[in-house]
Write a protein that holds these residues in place. Structure first.
Motif, PDB file in Angstrom:
ATOM      1  N   GLU A  57      56.388  24.989  59.194  1.00  0.00           N
ATOM      2  CA  GLU A  57      57.411  25.604  60.198  1.00  0.00           C
ATOM      3  C   GLU A  57      57.050  26.282  60.990  1.00  0.00           C
ATOM      4  O   GLU A  57      57.061  27.667  61.979  1.00  0.00           O
ATOM      5  CB  GLU A  57      59.142  26.082  61.068  1.00  0.00           C
ATOM      6  CG  GLU A  57      60.062  24.870  61.091  1.00  0.00           C
ATOM      7  CD  GLU A  57      59.756  22.932  59.662  1.00  0.00           C
ATOM      8  OE1 GLU A  57      59.919  22.003  59.826  1.00  0.00           O
ATOM      9  OE2 GLU A  57      59.477  23.390  58.925  1.00  0.00           O
ATOM     10  N   CYS A  58      56.454  27.558  60.594  1.00  0.00           N
ATOM     11  CA  CYS A  58      55.839  29.203  59.949  1.00  0.00           C
ATOM     12  C   CYS A  58      54.715  28.703  60.594  1.00  0.00           C
ATOM     13  O   CYS A  58      54.153  29.059  61.926  1.00  0.00           O
ATOM     14  CB  CYS A  58      55.589  29.130  59.070  1.00  0.00           C
ATOM     15  SG  CYS A  58      54.435  30.391  57.964  1.00  0.00           S
ATOM     16  N   GLY A  87      59.731  29.925  59.129  1.00  0.00           N
ATOM     17  CA  GLY A  87      58.703  30.640  60.586  1.00  0.00           C
ATOM     18  C   GLY A  87      59.281  31.816  61.054  1.00  0.00           C
ATOM     19  O   GLY A  87      58.961  32.126  61.629  1.00  0.00           O
ATOM     20  N   GLN A  90      57.067  35.546  61.355  1.00  0.00           N
ATOM     21  CA  GLN A  90      56.260  35.219  62.567  1.00  0.00           C
ATOM     22  C   GLN A  90      56.941  35.791  64.123  1.00  0.00           C
ATOM     23  O   GLN A  90      56.969  36.106  64.717  1.00  0.00           O
ATOM     24  CB  GLN A  90      56.167  34.182  62.937  1.00  0.00           C
ATOM     25  CG  GLN A  90      54.821  33.065  61.990  1.00  0.00           C
ATOM     26  CD  GLN A  90      53.632  33.819  62.125  1.00  0.00           C
ATOM     27  OE1 GLN A  90      53.183  34.503  62.750  1.00  0.00           O
ATOM     28  NE2 GLN A  90      52.905  33.641  60.905  1.00  0.00           N
TER      29      GLN A  90
END
Length: 337
Positions: A57-58, A87, A90
C-alpha cells in the motif's frame, strides 16, 4: 446500477474522456478487484492504464503521488480501508502538502478509492471506518457516498479535482441499502430511486451536502451507510426529522447543517466509526460553536463502540435502528442520553 456498478461506470467514463486517467491496485486489472469495481477496465483500456500492483500500500500510494505530480490522474485502489495505514505517510507528507510546499508549482490530482465499514463479517482487519483520520489532514478531501447516483457523480468530480481525494465506499451498501438488521434490506438498489444512474458523464460538486428529507422537529446529520439507517428509523417513528447526507466530509458543508439546526433546534449525529475522536466529535463541536443559542437540547451521537470491530458480533456493534430510535426519543423528550 448498484454502487459497485456506479463506481465502475465513473472510472470508465473518466478513462474514456481523459487518457491521463489510470487505475491500479491489488487485483484490479485482470481480476477486476476483490469487489469487481474495476471489472472490464483492463480489457477496454489496456494493461498500461488498468494494472495490478504488488501487495504494498505504501508503494501504491507513493506511485500515485509521483504519477499525479507529473501530469497523470491516477486512481489508486486500496483493497480495504484497513490496509491504508502503510501508505498514510505518503498521503500526509507528500500528496497533501505538495501544492503548498511547491508554492503551487505542483499538485497531486489523485484519488485513493477504498471500501470501508462493516457488513461482510470481515472482523477487525476488514471493517474499519478511518475517515476521521483523513479529515485531520490539511490538503486532502474526504468523500463518502451513500447511493449509486452520488457515488458516480462524486467519483468523477474527485477524479477531475486538482488535489488528492480519499474516496471511501461503504461496502455494506455496495449491492443495496440496509437498515442495520442482519440480512434485512430496506429496498434492493434495483427498486431504489438512487439506483437510476445515467450512463454518461455527470458530476456532483465536492463539498455540498444533500437534504434527503426536510423536517421541522429534528436534524439528523450523517453519511454513508448510516444514511439508510437514519431514514428507516425516522420513517418507523414518524418523526418530522430533517436528514442531511454530508457526502463530503472535507470540505464540509457546514452552512447546510447550520441552517437546518437553526430551524429545528435539535441535532443527532450518526456514523459507524468508533465514538471517541470520530468525525461526529468535530461535527458536534461545530454545531455547538455555531448554533448554541438555537439548540433546545444537548446534541446526541449514535456511533460505533470504542472497541476493535468484532467478527461474529458485527451486527451488535453496528449502530442500527434500535439505538437510533432511542436517540431520537431522548432528543424529542428533551432528555440527554
Amino acid at each position: 446500477m448498484n454502487m459497485i456498478q456506479a463506481v465502475n461506470s465513473a472510472m470508465d467514463v473518466a478513462m474514456e474522456r481523459d487518457d491521463s486517467v489510470c487505475v491500479f491496485g491489488e487485483d484490479v486489472g485482470y481480476y477486476g478487484g476483490v469487489f469487481r469495481a474495476t471489472a472490464g477496465l483492463q480489457k477496454k483500456y489496456g494493461k498500461t492504464r488498468a494494472f495490478d500492483t504488488p501487495i504494498n500500500e505504501c508503494g501504491i500510494i507513493g506511485v500515485a503521488v509521483g504519477m499525479a505530480t507529473y501530469g497523470l490522474k491516477p486512481i489508486a485502489e486500496i483493497q480495504f480501508a484497513d490496509y491504508i495505514y502503510p501508505g498514510l505517510d505518503q498521503i500526509v507528507s507528500e500528496a497533501a502538502r505538495l501544492r503548498y510546499r511547491s508554492a503551487g508549482e505542483f499538485t497531486a490530482p489523485m484519488v485513493v478509492r477504498t471500501p470501508s465499514g462493516g457488513g461482510i463479517f470481515g472482523g477487525q482487519t476488514h471493517s474499519q471506518s478511518p475517515e476521521s483520520i483523513f479529515t485531520h489532514i490539511c490538503g486532502v478531501k474526504t468523500v463518502i457516498p451513500s447511493t449509486p447516483y452520488d457515488a458516480k457523480g462524486l467519483l468523477i468530480a474527485a477524479i477531475e479535482d486538482p488535489d488528492p481525494v480519499i474516496f471511501f465506499e461503504p461496502k455494506r451498501i455496495y449491492n443495496g441499502p440496509f437498515d442495520g438488521h442482519y440480512d434485512n434490506p430496506v429496498q434492493p438498489w434495483s427498486k431504489h430511486p438512487a439506483s437510476e444512474v445515467p450512463e454518461g458523464y455527470f458530476t456532483i460538486p465536492l463539498g455540498k451536502a444533500k437534504v434527503l428529507r426536510e423536517g421541522e422537529a429534528l436534524t439528523i446529520v450523517t453519511y454513508g451507510t448510516m444514511v439508510h439507517v437514519a431514514m428507516r428509523a425516522v420513517e418507523d417513528l414518524g418523526v418530522d426529522a430533517e436528514v442531511i447526507d454530508l457526502r463530503t466530509l472535507l470540505p464540509l458543508d457546514i452552512e447546510t447543517i447550520e441552517e437546518s439546526i437553526k430551524k429545528t433546534g435539535r441535532c443527532i449525529i450518526m456514523h459507524e466509526a468508533t465514538r471517541t475522536s470520530g468525525f461526529g466529535s468535530e461535527l458536534s463541536a461545530l454545531v455547538q460553536e455555531r448554533c448554541f443559542y438555537h439548540l433546545e437540547v444537548p446534541i446526541e451521537r449514535v456511533t460505533g463502540y470504542d472497541t476493535p470491530y468484532p467478527h461474529s458480533l458485527e451486527w451488535a456493534y453496528f449502530p442500527g435502528p434500535v439505538r437510533t430510535r432511542l436517540a431520537i426519543e431522548r432528543v424529542m423528550e428533551n432528555v440527554s442520553g
